[in-house]
Design a protein around this motif. Structure first.
Motif, short mmCIF file in Angstrom:
data_model
loop_
_atom_site.label_atom_id
_atom_site.label_comp_id
_atom_site.label_asym_id
_atom_site.label_seq_id
_atom_site.Cartn_x
_atom_site.Cartn_y
_atom_site.Cartn_z
N UNK A 217 11.41 -62.17 -65.75
CA UNK A 217 11.29 -60.84 -65.19
C UNK A 217 10.23 -60.04 -65.93
N UNK A 218 10.22 -60.13 -67.25
CA UNK A 218 9.20 -59.42 -68.03
C UNK A 218 7.80 -59.89 -67.65
N UNK A 219 7.63 -61.19 -67.47
CA UNK A 219 6.33 -61.71 -67.08
C UNK A 219 5.89 -61.12 -65.75
N UNK A 220 6.84 -61.02 -64.83
CA UNK A 220 6.55 -60.43 -63.51
C UNK A 220 6.15 -58.96 -63.64
N UNK A 221 6.89 -58.22 -64.49
CA UNK A 221 6.60 -56.80 -64.69
C UNK A 221 5.21 -56.62 -65.30
N UNK A 222 4.89 -57.40 -66.33
CA UNK A 222 3.58 -57.26 -66.99
C UNK A 222 2.44 -57.61 -66.03
N UNK A 223 2.63 -58.66 -65.21
CA UNK A 223 1.58 -59.06 -64.28
C UNK A 223 1.36 -57.97 -63.23
N UNK A 224 2.44 -57.34 -62.79
CA UNK A 224 2.32 -56.28 -61.79
C UNK A 224 1.61 -55.07 -62.36
#
Length: 226
Positions: A217-224
């Protein structure tokens, strides 16, 4: 090199399950005040608030002087319980917590922090008991801030690390954590294993049910956010 990110954790109900000691210490404080103790649900509903604020919620008919005495009785009982069996046993880490903390700490662009209603002494004892000293670069405790959901703790964590709100997330189990995150302009990630029901986490941008769900989830948030 990637931009730095800050992952801030609540403690009670998020990293550790300390409800047994919290309930016992609160029962002791109310017994000392010769007042019927609140229900388990009522006590868990205030976890995350600073103790002085929690007492005003749980015992609204008491005056400020009695609230102050009840805070001290609570602290005395909590310290005694922790000393009896040790912080690691009285407040065990939730499943997967240590592994995820170690995974995130190993990422060179990720900083870890804590924002907790615990006192400085209480947090130090807990981190020592679990061997987590040095894990969190910024540690915000109740001694130096207004109670959650005031955004002071998160603002201080951002100031100490030199980061902006979009570079941080707040992870917690209560409405107070999620409202604090929203007030500070950071993404709030609620957890489904803590002391507030999922429906109370309305201010959260995301909710997870297992610690293993956090890194992706953190990876998704940072990419967004990039």
């Amino acid at each position: 090199m990637s931009a730095l990110r800050l992952v801030i954790f609540d403690v009670d109900g998020t990293l550790v399950d300390s409800q047994a000691d919290i309930l016992a210490a609160m029962t002791h404080a109310f017994a000392q005040a010769s007042v019927e103790p609140p229900s388990r649900e009522a006590v868990l509903s205030i976890v995350g608030l600073s103790l002085d604020r929690a007492m005003t919620v749980l015992a609204p008919d008491m005056d400020a002087a009695m609230h102050a005495r009840m805070v001290e009785w609570y602290k005395e009982a909590y310290i005694a319980l922790r000393a009896k069996i040790g912080a690691a046993e009285s407040s065990p880490l939730y499943p997967g917590a240590r592994e995820v903390l170690e995974t995130l700490a190993a990422q060179p662009d990720t900083l870890l922090g804590v924002a907790t209603g615990k006192s400085r002494r209480g947090l130090d004892k807990l981190l020592e008991g679990h061997g987590l000293e040095g894990m969190f670069i910024t540690q915000q405790v109740s001694d130096h801030h207004p109670s959650k959901p005031h955004p002071s703790m998160i603002r201080a964590a951002l100031s100490e690390t030199g980061l902006e709100p979009h570079q941080a997330v707040m992870i917690g189990d209560t409405s107070f954590d999620m409202e604090m995150a929203a007030a500070a302009g950071v993404a709030g990630i609620g957890v489904g294993w803590g002391y507030h029901p999922r429906e109370a986490l309305g201010a959260a941008r995301h909710v997870i049910e297992r610690f293993d769900d956090l890194p992706p989830l953190l990876q998704e948030i940072w990419e967004t956010a990039a």
